[in-house]
Design an enzyme around this catalytic site. Structure first.
Site, PDB file in Angstrom:
ATOM      1  N   ARG A  42       0.867  -1.262  -0.044  1.00 33.96           N
ATOM      2  CA  ARG A  42       0.145   0.031   0.004  1.00 33.96           C
ATOM      3  C   ARG A  42       0.878   1.249   0.127  1.00 33.96           C
ATOM      4  O   ARG A  42       1.563   1.527   0.829  1.00 33.96           O
ATOM      5  CB  ARG A  42      -0.973   0.160   1.244  1.00 33.96           C
ATOM      6  CG  ARG A  42      -1.793   1.411   1.300  1.00 33.96           C
ATOM      7  CD  ARG A  42      -2.971   1.049   2.378  1.00 33.96           C
ATOM      8  NE  ARG A  42      -3.993   0.641   2.021  1.00 33.96           N
ATOM      9  CZ  ARG A  42      -5.345   0.755   1.980  1.00 33.96           C
ATOM     10  NH1 ARG A  42      -5.829   1.639   3.219  1.00 33.96           N
ATOM     11  NH2 ARG A  42      -6.202  -0.080   1.607  1.00 33.96           N
ATOM     12  N   HIS A  48      -7.205   0.508  -6.874  1.00 38.42           N
ATOM     13  CA  HIS A  48      -7.443  -0.123  -5.525  1.00 38.42           C
ATOM     14  C   HIS A  48      -8.014  -1.372  -5.896  1.00 38.42           C
ATOM     15  O   HIS A  48      -9.315  -1.681  -5.736  1.00 38.42           O
ATOM     16  CB  HIS A  48      -8.397   0.671  -4.629  1.00 38.42           C
ATOM     17  CG  HIS A  48      -8.289  -0.045  -3.402  1.00 38.42           C
ATOM     18  ND1 HIS A  48      -7.425  -1.017  -2.936  1.00 38.42           N
ATOM     19  CD2 HIS A  48      -9.021   0.562  -2.235  1.00 38.42           C
ATOM     20  CE1 HIS A  48      -7.698  -1.493  -1.497  1.00 38.42           C
ATOM     21  NE2 HIS A  48      -8.752  -0.464  -1.130  1.00 38.42           N
ATOM     22  N   GLN A  84     -10.246  -4.053  -3.862  1.00 37.93           N
ATOM     23  CA  GLN A  84     -11.639  -3.541  -3.222  1.00 37.93           C
ATOM     24  C   GLN A  84     -12.565  -3.744  -4.413  1.00 37.93           C
ATOM     25  O   GLN A  84     -13.641  -4.303  -4.168  1.00 37.93           O
ATOM     26  CB  GLN A  84     -11.529  -1.956  -2.976  1.00 37.93           C
ATOM     27  CG  GLN A  84     -12.940  -1.409  -2.534  1.00 37.93           C
ATOM     28  CD  GLN A  84     -13.217  -1.812  -1.115  1.00 37.93           C
ATOM     29  OE1 GLN A  84     -12.242  -1.573  -0.342  1.00 37.93           O
ATOM     30  NE2 GLN A  84     -14.387  -2.503  -0.964  1.00 37.93           N
ATOM     31  N   ASP A 123     -17.251   7.263  -2.368  1.00 37.41           N
ATOM     32  CA  ASP A 123     -16.014   7.044  -1.710  1.00 37.41           C
ATOM     33  C   ASP A 123     -15.435   8.696  -0.736  1.00 37.41           C
ATOM     34  O   ASP A 123     -16.470   9.467  -1.008  1.00 37.41           O
ATOM     35  CB  ASP A 123     -14.894   7.059  -2.677  1.00 37.41           C
ATOM     36  CG  ASP A 123     -13.351   6.540  -1.901  1.00 37.41           C
ATOM     37  OD1 ASP A 123     -13.481   6.326  -0.542  1.00 37.41           O
ATOM     38  OD2 ASP A 123     -12.422   6.688  -2.483  1.00 37.41           O
ATOM     39  N   CYS A 145     -16.318   2.050  -0.305  1.00 29.38           N
ATOM     40  CA  CYS A 145     -15.417   0.873   0.081  1.00 29.38           C
ATOM     41  C   CYS A 145     -14.865   1.120   1.620  1.00 29.38           C
ATOM     42  O   CYS A 145     -14.358  -0.026   2.158  1.00 29.38           O
ATOM     43  CB  CYS A 145     -13.987   1.371  -0.703  1.00 29.38           C
ATOM     44  SG  CYS A 145     -13.636   3.119  -0.422  1.00 29.38           S
ATOM     45  N   ARG A 168     -13.679  -8.803   1.125  1.00 27.59           N
ATOM     46  CA  ARG A 168     -12.327  -8.495   0.947  1.00 27.59           C
ATOM     47  C   ARG A 168     -11.621  -9.941   1.316  1.00 27.59           C
ATOM     48  O   ARG A 168     -10.586 -10.122   0.643  1.00 27.59           O
ATOM     49  CB  ARG A 168     -11.908  -7.375   1.899  1.00 27.59           C
ATOM     50  CG  ARG A 168     -12.405  -6.082   1.397  1.00 27.59           C
ATOM     51  CD  ARG A 168     -11.779  -5.474   0.220  1.00 27.59           C
ATOM     52  NE  ARG A 168     -10.615  -5.270   0.268  1.00 27.59           N
ATOM     53  CZ  ARG A 168      -9.827  -4.467   0.629  1.00 27.59           C
ATOM     54  NH1 ARG A 168     -10.186  -3.199   1.098  1.00 27.59           N
ATOM     55  NH2 ARG A 168      -8.305  -4.465   0.511  1.00 27.59           N
TER      56      ARG A 168
HETATM   57  N1  NVA Z   1      -9.814   6.939  -1.891  1.00 30.80           N
HETATM   58  C1  NVA Z   1      -9.676   6.492  -0.444  1.00 30.80           C
HETATM   59  C2  NVA Z   1      -9.719   4.991  -0.686  1.00 30.80           C
HETATM   60  C3  NVA Z   1      -9.722   4.379   1.023  1.00 30.80           C
HETATM   61  C4  NVA Z   1     -10.028   2.868   0.914  1.00 30.80           C
HETATM   62  C5  NVA Z   1      -8.112   6.681  -0.209  1.00 30.80           C
HETATM   63  O1  NVA Z   1      -7.460   6.594  -0.898  1.00 30.80           O
HETATM   64  O2  NVA Z   1      -8.050   7.286   0.905  1.00 30.80           O
HETATM   65  N1   CP Z   2     -11.554  -0.188   1.905  1.00 32.90           N
HETATM   66  C1   CP Z   2     -10.074   0.004   2.315  1.00 32.90           C
HETATM   67  O1   CP Z   2      -9.189  -0.414   1.866  1.00 32.90           O
HETATM   68  O2   CP Z   2     -10.164   0.032   3.727  1.00 32.90           O
HETATM   69  P1   CP Z   2      -8.938   0.426   4.588  1.00 32.90           P
HETATM   70  O3   CP Z   2      -8.215   1.717   4.142  1.00 32.90           O
HETATM   71  O4   CP Z   2      -9.355   0.172   5.999  1.00 32.90           O
HETATM   72  O5   CP Z   2      -7.659  -0.760   4.060  1.00 32.90           O
END
Ligand code: NVA
Ligand code: CP
Length: 313
Positions: free
Chosen positions: A100, A127, A130, A228, A268, A296
């Site tokens: 990540r 992502h 997801q 989101d 998500c 997930r």
């Molecule tokens: N768009 C959000 C998704 C979190 C799962 C982010 O990148 O923070």
């Molecule tokens: N939806 C998702 O990826 O959640 P987290 O940021 O908690 O991993």
């Protein structure tokens, strides 16, 4: 080496078996074969996570393997060791990398330099884990025990709000890959980027979405209304401005009611009730956010199983 960096890394022909495996993993929870026995998978995270971290750690353990969580700031990568050297060194120790990070090119460079499978656990651009879990969640509802992937074909998803974020990008690519239609509504300056358009063109999906500034137009005829957060990780400095310009794209009960009568609401997570979505929508029985979160685990176990099998094959 097979990696999972973007939605199209599993070919359309591979999807039915992958989704069927996720369904089987879900049914047999805790009794699945230990295909990762004796393996360690490193999880390098540069951003916070609840769902992704816990579902991968749990899933790897359920498959008999050991997850090794590494905060990117605690390893030498955070002090400037190159991505390439990090990939080469970790490939000597572990059986796969789950990453990540911010720049999407980082996961591509890790995959290119290492000798183990790499899974994208979220970048600023995409992502995919997801999207696969979400698609499985929709397919479970619509297939009624039959063909999971076939149940997605021709369905329409409406994405509201930050239509240039990783989730929007991933859903545009994913919808095209799954044979779905996608409409997005947000302010003009949040329209999908040239970078996303270039990716779609490379994958044979040029022009594969509709973008409008009218949220009611986007949700008309939609099977799923998706949103989101307005402030993704890394965008905190723009918080105030984003909350102001994205306000007209909040998923209110009135907007949700303008989609199909049996439409699902999806997010998500984490969600911010009263910002991108009204509490009344989160309380609606057609809100399936916790099924998405649970799935997930099952979908990622299927992905881990397939990547591991591809390495041996
Ligand atoms: N768009 C959000 C998704 C979190 C799962 C982010 O990148 O923070
Ligand atoms: N939806 C998702 O990826 O959640 P987290 O940021 O908690 O991993």
């Amino acid at each position: 080496m097979k990696h999972f960096l973007q939605e199209t890394d599993f070919q359309a022909s591979e999807l039915p078996a992958l989704f069927a495996l996720a369904r089987e993993q879900k049914r047999k929870r805790g009794r699945v074969s230990k295909v990762l026995a004796g393996q360690t998978w490193a999880m390098i995270f540069s951003k916070s996570s609840t769902r992704t971290r816990v579902s991968f750690e749990t899933g790897i353990r359920e498959l008999g393997g050991n997850p090794l969580f590494l905060n990117a700031h605690d390893i030498q990568l955070g002090r400037g060791e190159s991505i390439e050297d990090t990939a080469k060194v970790l490939s000597r120790f572990v059986h796969g990398l789950i990453v990540r990070t911010f720049d999407h090119s980082d996961v591509e460079r890790l995959a290119a330099a290492g000798t183990v499978p790499v899974i994208n656990a979220l970048t600023d651009f995409l992502h995919p884990c997801q999207i696969y879990a979400d698609a499985f969640t929709m397919a479970e509802r619509w297939s009624k025990g039959g063909n999971l992937v076939g149940a997605l074909r021709g369905r329409k998803i409406a994405f509201l709000g930050d239509t240039a974020c990783n989730m929007a990008n991933s859903w545009i690519l994913g919808a095209n890959h799954f044979g779905m239609k996608i409409s997005l509504a947000g302010p003009k300056k949040f329209a999908p980027t040239k970078e996303l358009d270039a990716l779609l063109a490379r994958e044979g999906f040029a022009g594969g979405y509709q973008f409008t500034t009218d949220p009611f137009e986007a949700v008309r005829g939609a099977d799923v209304v998706y949103t989101d957060v307005w402030v993704s990780m890394g965008k905190e400095a723009e918080s105030r401005k984003r909350r102001r310009v994205l306000q007209p794209y909040a998923v209110t009960a009135k907007l949700f009611a303008a989609a199909k009568a049996d439409a699902l609401f999806m997010h998500c997570l984490p969600a911010h009730a009263g910002e991108e979505v009204e509490q009344a929508v989160l309380d609606n029985p057609r809100c399936v956010i916790f099924d998405e979160a649970e799935n997930r685990l099952h979908m990622q176990k299927a992905i881990l199983t397939r990547l591991n099998a591809a390495r041996k094959g």
